[in-house]
Design an enzyme around this catalytic site. Structure first.
Site, PDB file in Angstrom:
ATOM      1  N   ARG A 132      -6.232   1.279 -19.444  1.00 18.33           N
ATOM      2  CA  ARG A 132      -7.299   2.268 -19.260  1.00 18.33           C
ATOM      3  C   ARG A 132      -6.653   3.556 -18.758  1.00 18.33           C
ATOM      4  O   ARG A 132      -5.937   3.544 -17.758  1.00 18.33           O
ATOM      5  CB  ARG A 132      -8.344   1.789 -18.252  1.00 18.33           C
ATOM      6  N   ARG A 162     -12.112  -3.057 -22.828  1.00 18.61           N
ATOM      7  CA  ARG A 162     -13.563  -2.948 -22.986  1.00 18.61           C
ATOM      8  C   ARG A 162     -14.111  -1.610 -22.504  1.00 18.61           C
ATOM      9  O   ARG A 162     -13.831  -1.174 -21.389  1.00 18.61           O
ATOM     10  CB  ARG A 162     -14.241  -4.101 -22.227  1.00 18.61           C
ATOM     11  N   HIS A 192      -2.273  -6.250 -20.403  1.00 20.09           N
ATOM     12  CA  HIS A 192      -2.907  -5.807 -19.155  1.00 20.09           C
ATOM     13  C   HIS A 192      -1.880  -5.408 -18.104  1.00 20.09           C
ATOM     14  O   HIS A 192      -2.237  -4.875 -17.054  1.00 20.09           O
ATOM     15  CB  HIS A 192      -3.811  -6.930 -18.628  1.00 20.09           C
ATOM     16  N   TYR A 230      -9.963   3.210  -6.537  1.00 19.73           N
ATOM     17  CA  TYR A 230      -9.553   1.802  -6.464  1.00 19.73           C
ATOM     18  C   TYR A 230      -8.351   1.676  -5.537  1.00 19.73           C
ATOM     19  O   TYR A 230      -7.499   2.553  -5.485  1.00 19.73           O
ATOM     20  CB  TYR A 230      -9.126   1.286  -7.851  1.00 19.73           C
ATOM     21  N   ARG A 326     -12.288 -10.479  -3.946  1.00 22.41           N
ATOM     22  CA  ARG A 326     -13.403  -9.548  -4.004  1.00 22.41           C
ATOM     23  C   ARG A 326     -14.605 -10.112  -4.743  1.00 22.41           C
ATOM     24  O   ARG A 326     -15.747  -9.937  -4.336  1.00 22.41           O
ATOM     25  CB  ARG A 326     -12.963  -8.251  -4.697  1.00 22.41           C
ATOM     26  N   HIS A 354      -8.794  -3.602  -5.520  1.00 22.09           N
ATOM     27  CA  HIS A 354      -8.272  -3.894  -6.850  1.00 22.09           C
ATOM     28  C   HIS A 354      -6.860  -4.467  -6.841  1.00 22.09           C
ATOM     29  O   HIS A 354      -6.441  -5.106  -7.802  1.00 22.09           O
ATOM     30  CB  HIS A 354      -8.314  -2.614  -7.700  1.00 22.09           C
TER      31      HIS A 354
END
Length: 453
Positions: A132, A162, A192, A230, A326, A354
């Site tokens: 991202r 996504r 990722h 984050y 979390r 995160h």
């Protein structure tokens, strides 16, 4: 062609099949039934919500309200002292690794690191993963410019991130037009991992030309907006074995060649799960031998069955286990005879928690890993993920002191998980002071000279 296929599908996203219907708790039954019928859903797909149905819409009210006393105070991100003294990030990296803790510390050193691929004539190549990054990204603009200037630029773009598919497609097109090699990852696996590798031509003490590697590894995305919202760690390093491993990971992703045995990194879906279980079982073995045994792990979610079973076995053997999870947690702490020694908490504060931080006592060796992966099946078996060790003793202590200890001491934003699956919010007891981990880290790491502006 995956990119072309996605470009054809994205315009149809808004016409996809409904999977659930959320309505306000006081929604009339006949209206809910009419909506279920229209969207071809069943009664089990109906969710009645207490309060606003779409909380995201509430954020617009914050900007409209003139109530500063109810808003979080503005803060200015801090910067490592060594980078204030020496602005050349590569020069600082040659002396020692750099650990960045976002959002308390600025992401600018990572941007400067990538910009070296553009401005430094001795930088020959740069490789980076992109999951991202957003529509407007100085990092991506730097990669495009580097390719235009003839540098060897390789970018692994995950097109199936996504809701970021369109932005990633657009960046992929621009990069290809500029001359960069764009790779869409390994078929069937989402990429990722957060990695960047820079190759620079340098000379040793004898004047001989050599190629020096510089790497960035992180727990969060290369996204300018989320680095202010984050919590994440990033490591800038020239450690030979770590840089060699990063190079091997890129070789595997871009050429489909089998990665050689990695010396320092744990790579999913190939070795990470096994290494993780080995580390947990080693603590179990140490506890049975009467040695020190302690596991502290912070992540977004914990649902992978084999990991949970290994943690239960460790707890039964006497290993003290502190988990900061979390979101979803399928493990149940505090169950007599099963998880007596496990404590689970979640921190919900100003920033989205995160970073993934894993600590294993290892009989006093204090092994610390940072990772892009949660302890979930999708991360451990269906994604390219990386966990990397913090080897510098001082930086290792920083990760524990900033990424774990404050969260275990938090009694303001912490919610503790009970053995029945319920959560209860912690509060200071007696005359104890309230401690919010995020506020404490802001006080420690944000720019003190700008505080209160």
């Amino acid at each position: 062609n995956l990119r072309q296929a996605l470009q054809g599908e994205l315009p149809q996203r808004q016409f996809g099949l409904a999977v659930r219907l959320e309505v306000a708790s006081n929604c009339p039954a006949h209206l809910a039934q009419m909506l279920l019928h229209q969207f071809e859903l069943q009664e089990a797909d109906l969710y009645r919500c207490d309060g606003p149905v779409n909380l995201a819409r509430m954020s617009a009210l914050v900007d409209e309200a003139d109530l500063d006393e109810h808003k979080y105070p503005v803060f200015v991100q801090g910067s490592p002292a060594r980078l204030k003294e020496q602005p050349d990030v590569l020069a600082v990296m040659r002396q020692r690794d750099i650990l960045l803790h976002h959002p308390y510390q600025t992401f600018d050193p990572v941007v400067d690191f990538i910009r070296k691929a553009v401005d430094d004539p001795d930088v020959l190549a740069i490789k980076q993963t992109v999951y991202r990054t957003g529509v407007n990204s100085v990092l991506m603009e730097a990669l495009v410019e580097a390719a235009r200037r003839g540098k060897e630029v390789t970018v692994v773009v995950e097109l199936l991130a996504r809701f970021d598919e369109e932005a990633n497609i657009n960046w992929a097109e621009r990069l290809e037009q500029a001359g960069a090699q764009v790779v869409y990852g390994v078929f069937g696996l989402k990429t990722h991992a957060k990695l960047a590798l820079l190759i620079r031509r340098e000379r040793d003490a004898a004047g001989k030309t050599l190629l020096q590697s510089y790497a960035h590894l992180g727990t969060g995305n290369y996204h300018p907006r989320t680095t202010r919202m984050y919590t994440d760690f990033g490591l800038l390093t020239t450690h030979p074995e770590i840089c060699s491993d990063v190079s091997e990971v890129f070789l595997h992703i871009t050429s489909l060649a089998k990665a050689n045995r990695l010396k320092r990194l744990w790579l999913a879906p190939f070795t990470m799960h096994r290494h993780l279980l080995d580390a947990i079982r080693r603590e179990t073995r140490h506890a049975k031998e009467g040695k020190r045994a302690h596991i502290i792990a912070k992540m977004n979610a914990l649902v992978e069955e084999a990991v949970i079973d290994a943690l239960y076995a460790a707890s039964s053997a006497g290993v003290k286990i502190d988990l900061i999870v979390r979101g979803a947690c399928a493990l149940r702490p505090g169950v007599a005879g099963l998880s007596d020694n496990i404590r689970v908490r979640s921190i919900l504060g100003r920033f989205l928690e995160h970073h993934r931080v894993w600590y294993f006592d290892n009989d006093g060796n204090d092994d610390v890993y940072l990772a892009s992966a949660d302890w979930m099946g999708r991360n451990l078996f269906r994604r390219i993920e990386v966990a990397f060790p913090i080897l510098d003793r001082e930086l290792k202590a920083r990760v524990v002191d900033e990424g774990l200890k404050p969260y275990l001491a938090d009694n303001h934003d912490a919610w503790e998980l009970a053995s029945d699956g319920s959560y209860h919010r912690l509060a200071p007891k007696g005359r104890a002071h309230a401690l919010a981990a995020q506020q404490e880290l802001l006080h420690r790491l944000a720019d003190a000279t700008a505080r209160g502006r």
